[in-house]
Design an enzyme around this catalytic site. Structure first.
Site, PDB file in Angstrom:
ATOM      1  N   LEU A 114       0.690  -1.129   0.023  1.00  0.00           N
ATOM      2  CA  LEU A 114       0.064   0.038  -0.046  1.00  0.00           C
ATOM      3  C   LEU A 114       0.812   1.140   0.114  1.00  0.00           C
ATOM      4  O   LEU A 114       0.367   2.168  -0.219  1.00  0.00           O
ATOM      5  CB  LEU A 114      -0.925   0.056   1.235  1.00  0.00           C
ATOM      6  CG  LEU A 114      -2.082  -0.742   1.022  1.00  0.00           C
ATOM      7  CD1 LEU A 114      -3.164  -0.521   2.524  1.00  0.00           C
ATOM      8  CD2 LEU A 114      -3.087  -0.559   0.022  1.00  0.00           C
ATOM      9  N   TYR A 115       2.098   1.219   0.450  1.00  0.00           N
ATOM     10  CA  TYR A 115       2.997   2.363   0.642  1.00  0.00           C
ATOM     11  C   TYR A 115       3.284   2.898  -0.815  1.00  0.00           C
ATOM     12  O   TYR A 115       4.167   2.443  -1.519  1.00  0.00           O
ATOM     13  CB  TYR A 115       4.388   2.259   1.464  1.00  0.00           C
ATOM     14  CG  TYR A 115       3.925   1.598   2.734  1.00  0.00           C
ATOM     15  CD1 TYR A 115       2.714   1.708   3.360  1.00  0.00           C
ATOM     16  CD2 TYR A 115       5.084   1.239   3.426  1.00  0.00           C
ATOM     17  CE1 TYR A 115       2.629   1.559   4.586  1.00  0.00           C
ATOM     18  CE2 TYR A 115       4.884   1.018   4.734  1.00  0.00           C
ATOM     19  CZ  TYR A 115       3.731   1.060   5.302  1.00  0.00           C
ATOM     20  OH  TYR A 115       3.418   0.377   6.479  1.00  0.00           O
ATOM     21  N   GLY A 116       2.496   3.973  -1.287  1.00  0.00           N
ATOM     22  CA  GLY A 116       2.742   4.554  -2.784  1.00  0.00           C
ATOM     23  C   GLY A 116       2.144   3.463  -3.783  1.00  0.00           C
ATOM     24  O   GLY A 116       2.552   3.544  -4.756  1.00  0.00           O
ATOM     25  N   PHE A 117       1.294   2.654  -3.397  1.00  0.00           N
ATOM     26  CA  PHE A 117       0.972   1.598  -4.151  1.00  0.00           C
ATOM     27  C   PHE A 117       1.889   0.928  -4.970  1.00  0.00           C
ATOM     28  O   PHE A 117       1.893   0.648  -6.277  1.00  0.00           O
ATOM     29  CB  PHE A 117      -0.226   2.347  -5.227  1.00  0.00           C
ATOM     30  CG  PHE A 117      -1.549   2.785  -4.613  1.00  0.00           C
ATOM     31  CD1 PHE A 117      -2.421   1.858  -4.118  1.00  0.00           C
ATOM     32  CD2 PHE A 117      -1.747   4.235  -4.505  1.00  0.00           C
ATOM     33  CE1 PHE A 117      -3.412   2.610  -3.172  1.00  0.00           C
ATOM     34  CE2 PHE A 117      -2.788   4.712  -3.899  1.00  0.00           C
ATOM     35  CZ  PHE A 117      -3.465   3.771  -3.111  1.00  0.00           C
TER      36      PHE A 117
END
Length: 394
Positions: A114-117
């Site tokens: 999820l971090y920065g997709f």
């Protein structure tokens, strides 16, 4: 309000377009799956067809036991433009952080799909490939990533598929793969998925995050049926967020030999001495700061004074006092770092240790502080609606 989890969910919501016209459940799912994949060029099919076909692969080598340094670095901000204002022009700064940690043999990074997709994972994978010219250097880099337990992901295959995409971005098997947060259902399916990813050689160790006492025990037992060890539980813990110490969660993890990774060990910056009653942070954190400093007994300011005294005695930074306290409690803190200065300051924590007297003084002072975030404000599901199992407690 607990800002850590809501901030991550806000990033997700913006990515989904949920702040404009709400899409249908299927389009939300497709958007997220597509965003994480297309952002870094991973197709909708399995990232490793050979594995799907049962063919031999270097990825299927036997996983090794998890060994972590006493401190790591969080990479949420590495790619997240919604909450952290990520800009590609700062990638060189992130590369400096990576190289410095590697030079100190402390290259342990925590990231997530999820971090920065996927951008955070992609950066870490690229940096490792560029910086590590030998197997020894490569092996000195430890990367933990996480599966997002989104509502529409309900099958064990979802974990494996997401893991394959993360491995693709990172460029090799994941050292530690975790369930990012509990869901309101399908949690046992996720544990089966962790086991499948482990058996396929996609990951070397498996863990969970934001799991409470009962959930840790249940997941530990479920994986043990397959001969797989639950390696870790990543939880929020700091001098201002002591709940895992007080509700038995830390003791349970110790009993089961589950490593504890402590996120937000600097309590949203309030344990760095950066803020004061006359210099509060902007945004939602201002309310928390106001509550902390308005304590009638001055408990938070007393804690700050004590931390400053300890830091002065050791000729170091106040933030290192907070990190050393987390280490003294048997956890591995993972503070964020976006600049070389932050990385140096965080990793220098290991150059000294708290005395037992200092640790006790910090315990006494921090236990009197009120006004910080509490578990009941966290958005994670408390129970699995299908099994009734309590998933989250702190």
């Amino acid at each position: 309000m607990n800002l850590v989890a809501p901030a991550l969910l806000l990033s997700l919501a913006v990515g989904c377009g949920a702040l404009s016209a709400p899409p249908s459940p299927n389009s939300r799912r497709d958007f997220i799956e597509g965003s994480i994949s297309s952002a870094i060029g991973v197709g909708a099919t399995s990232a490793f067809p050979a594995l799907a076909n049962g063919e031999s692969s270097a990825l299927q080598s036997k996983p090794t036991p998890l060994s972590l340094p006493p401190i790591g670095l969080g990479a949420w901000a590495w790619g997240d433009s919604v909450f952290w204002g990520y800009d590609k022009k700062n990638d060189d700064d992130l590369r400096e952080v990576f190289d410095y940690a590697l030079s100190k043999n402390l290259a342990f990074f925590d990231t997530a799909e999820l971090y920065g997709f996927g951008r955070s994972e992609q950066l870490l994978g690229d940096f490792r490939k560029q910086a590590c010219s030998t197997k020894e250097e490569n092996d000195n880099v430890i990367i933990a990533s996480k599966f997002a337990a989104l509502p529409w992901r309900t099958k064990r295959e979802d974990v494996v598929k997401a893991c394959e995409a993360s491995v693709k971005r990172l460029g090799q098997p994941i050292d530690l793969y975790q369930i990012h947060f509990p869901n309101a259902w399908s949690n046992e399916e996720y544990w089966d998925g962790l086991g499948d990813a482990y058996d396929k050689g996609l990951v070397k160790a498996v863990g969970v995050s934001n799991y409470g006492v009962d959930a840790v025990r249940a997941c530990h037992a479920k994986l043990a049926e397959r001969g797989i060890k639950l390696a870790s539980n990543q939880i929020q813990m700091s001098l201002l967020y002591r709940w895992p110490l007080e509700n038995g969660l830390l003791d349970t993890c110790k009993e089961l030999d589950v490593k504890v990774l402590s996120y937000s060990p600097l309590a949203l910056g309030f344990l760095t001495r950066k803020y004061s009653s006359s210099n509060l942070p902007s945004g939602p954190r201002a309310k928390i700061g106001k509550q902390l400093y308005e304590d009638e007994d001055g408990a938070f300011e007393n804690l700050q004074t004590l931390m400053k005294e300890i830091a002065g005695k050791h000729n170091t930074q106040v933030s290192q006092v907070a990190l050393n306290w987390a280490i003294a409690k048997g956890t591995t803190p993972i503070p964020g770092a976006r600049t070389l200065k932050q990385a140096k300051q965080n990793l220098a924590t290991l150059e000294w240790t708290l005395s037992k007297e200092e640790e006790k003084a910090l315990d006494d002072a921090s236990s009197k502080v009120t006004g910080f975030i509490t578990p009941d404000k966290n958005p994670f599901p408390r129970k699995d609606k299908d099994t009734g199992l309590t998933m989250y407690d702190s």
